[in-house]
Design a protein around this motif. Structure first.
Motif, PDB file in Angstrom:
ATOM      1  N   MET A   1     -22.624 -34.618  11.501  1.00 38.71           N
ATOM      2  CA  MET A   1     -22.267 -35.840  10.770  1.00 38.71           C
ATOM      3  C   MET A   1     -20.900 -35.661  10.110  1.00 38.71           C
ATOM      4  SD  MET A   1     -24.360 -37.790   7.721  1.00 38.71           S
ATOM      5  CE  MET A   1     -25.798 -37.964   8.773  1.00 38.71           C
ATOM      6  N   LYS A   2     -20.033 -36.654  10.265  1.00 40.02           N
ATOM      7  CA  LYS A   2     -18.701 -36.580   9.693  1.00 40.02           C
ATOM      8  C   LYS A   2     -18.755 -36.592   8.166  1.00 40.02           C
ATOM      9  CE  LYS A   2     -16.383 -38.806  13.597  1.00 40.02           C
ATOM     10  NZ  LYS A   2     -15.501 -39.930  14.023  1.00 40.02           N
ATOM     11  N   ARG A   3     -17.708 -36.008   7.573  1.00 43.53           N
ATOM     12  CA  ARG A   3     -17.653 -35.922   6.117  1.00 43.53           C
ATOM     13  C   ARG A   3     -17.560 -37.315   5.491  1.00 43.53           C
ATOM     14  NH1 ARG A   3     -13.274 -32.268   2.696  1.00 43.53           N
ATOM     15  NH2 ARG A   3     -14.151 -32.723   0.609  1.00 43.53           N
ATOM     16  N   SER A   4     -16.760 -38.200   6.113  1.00 39.15           N
ATOM     17  CA  SER A   4     -16.616 -39.558   5.587  1.00 39.15           C
ATOM     18  C   SER A   4     -17.934 -40.324   5.640  1.00 39.15           C
ATOM     19  CB  SER A   4     -15.545 -40.315   6.383  1.00 39.15           C
ATOM     20  OG  SER A   4     -15.892 -40.362   7.765  1.00 39.15           O
ATOM     21  N   THR A   5     -18.728 -40.034   6.700  1.00 41.91           N
ATOM     22  CA  THR A   5     -20.028 -40.695   6.823  1.00 41.91           C
ATOM     23  C   THR A   5     -20.981 -40.215   5.744  1.00 41.91           C
ATOM     24  OG1 THR A   5     -19.697 -40.838   9.222  1.00 41.91           O
ATOM     25  CG2 THR A   5     -21.930 -41.202   8.382  1.00 41.91           C
ATOM     26  N   ARG A   6     -20.956 -38.918   5.448  1.00 43.38           N
ATOM     27  CA  ARG A   6     -21.827 -38.365   4.403  1.00 43.38           C
ATOM     28  C   ARG A   6     -21.474 -38.943   3.037  1.00 43.38           C
ATOM     29  NH1 ARG A   6     -20.898 -33.346   7.149  1.00 43.38           N
ATOM     30  NH2 ARG A   6     -19.425 -32.758   5.486  1.00 43.38           N
ATOM     31  N   ALA A   8     -20.257 -41.897   2.566  1.00 40.19           N
ATOM     32  CA  ALA A   8     -20.584 -43.321   2.540  1.00 40.19           C
ATOM     33  C   ALA A   8     -22.068 -43.587   2.364  1.00 40.19           C
ATOM     34  CB  ALA A   8     -20.101 -43.980   3.837  1.00 40.19           C
ATOM     35  N   ILE A   9     -22.913 -42.619   2.716  1.00 46.87           N
ATOM     36  CA  ILE A   9     -24.366 -42.823   2.640  1.00 46.87           C
ATOM     37  C   ILE A   9     -24.835 -43.138   1.217  1.00 46.87           C
ATOM     38  CG2 ILE A   9     -26.593 -41.670   2.876  1.00 46.87           C
ATOM     39  CD1 ILE A   9     -25.558 -40.359   5.402  1.00 46.87           C
ATOM     40  N   PRO A  10     -24.422 -42.379   0.184  1.00 49.18           N
ATOM     41  CA  PRO A  10     -24.869 -42.737  -1.183  1.00 49.18           C
ATOM     42  C   PRO A  10     -24.412 -44.126  -1.608  1.00 49.18           C
ATOM     43  CG  PRO A  10     -23.993 -40.507  -1.128  1.00 49.18           C
ATOM     44  CD  PRO A  10     -23.648 -41.124   0.188  1.00 49.18           C
ATOM     45  N   LEU A  11     -23.190 -44.503  -1.241  1.00 52.06           N
ATOM     46  CA  LEU A  11     -22.690 -45.820  -1.609  1.00 52.06           C
ATOM     47  C   LEU A  11     -23.472 -46.928  -0.908  1.00 52.06           C
ATOM     48  CD1 LEU A  11     -18.833 -45.179  -1.574  1.00 52.06           C
ATOM     49  CD2 LEU A  11     -20.338 -45.356  -3.558  1.00 52.06           C
TER      50      LEU A  11
END
Length: 276
Positions: A1-6, A8-11
């Motif tokens: 999983m990409k860092r940017s995706t990780r 974005a998950i909490p948001l």
């Protein structure tokens, strides 16, 4: 999983929870409208155990005491005419102030900006007494006339036109286009998202207005849907939560439909900051 995706998950999770919290009263309202009287007063569950349409059929069958179709017609007529007039007048006024040599332009702009700070309720009773003196109460005229212009709409369109390049208009002038042709074929397509946003804001403001229609209408036939629903839930219906919710759902549907249809134009007007 990409860092940017990780990241974005909490948001996204937080945004989903907030959206559910905002939608929960609406969901509860819709499901309660399908409950029986006893269940709506005793049950705490969201989903009805016994689905029924008696609340809706009861509202639409009592057209003598509650002419809901007339209320819907009044609201549709007033809202449509008022919205069209506001959009047309505000666009013409903003275009004149932004592009034409209007005498006293700075004074007019100053008055418009000052009017933005004046609460609408300040002009409510003077407008009421004015219509009362000329004998126009309980008619369509006082329900439409106060919505024939909006200083906020003029402000929005005017600021958009200030950032709109004049090169396209000058090119149209060289091609022999008239002022009205330029306004219709060049300006209006560019400000369409802003105009749609103004139309939706005006529509919701007129549609949801309760105080002004309650002042200028007396007869049951001239009520708007908001005022009619408020009258409908009084008396015996006040102790019937299911019927109250059914009437509220009926009043909410048109506004929700209009918002969903115009949602993409509202987003576009917010994201567009210039001509690319």
């Amino acid at each position: 999983m990409k860092r940017s995706t990780r990241k974005a998950i909490p948001l996204l999770t937080l945004a989903t929870i907030i959206a559910i919290l905002f939608l929960l009263p609406l969901i509860w309202m819709v499901f309660t409208s399908f409950k029986t009287l006893s269940e709506s007063m005793a049950s705490s569950s969201i989903l009805p155990q016994v689905w029924t349409l008696e609340n809706y059929t009861g509202i639409f069958s009592s057209v003598t005491e509650a002419p809901i179709f007339r209320w819907l017609f009044n609201t549709t007529f007033i809202t449509a005419i008022g919205t069209i007039i506001v959009v047309v007048v505000d666009i013409l006024a903003a275009y004149a102030l932004a592009r034409l040599n209007v005498p006293g332009k700075k004074v007019i702009l100053g008055m418009i900006f000052a009017a933005l700070a004046v609460p609408g309720i300040v002009t409510l009773f003077p407008a009421f007494y004015m219509f009362k003196e000329v004998g126009l109460l309980d008619s369509y005229i006082p329900l439409i006339m106060p919505y024939t212009a909006s200083t906020m709409g003029v402000f929005l369109v005017y600021n958009f036109l200030l950032s709109f390049p004049k090169d396209l208009e000058e090119a149209a002038y060289l091609d022999g286009a008239s002022q009205w042709q330029i306004l219709y074929h060049v300006i209006f397509p560019a400000i369409k998202p802003v105009a749609m946003t103004l139309a939706v804001i005006t529509f919701l403001a007129i549609y949801n207005d309760y105080l002004w229609p309650s002042l200028v209408t007396n007869s049951n036939e001239m009520k708007t849907i908001t005022l009619g629903i408020a009258t409908l839930i009084q008396g015996s219906n006040f102790v019937n939560p299911a019927k109250m919710m059914a009437s509220t759902v009926i009043a909410t549907i048109p506004a929700v439909v209009i918002f969903l249809l115009a949602n993409k134009h509202i987003v576009k007007s917010v994201t567009n900051t210039g001509i690319k």
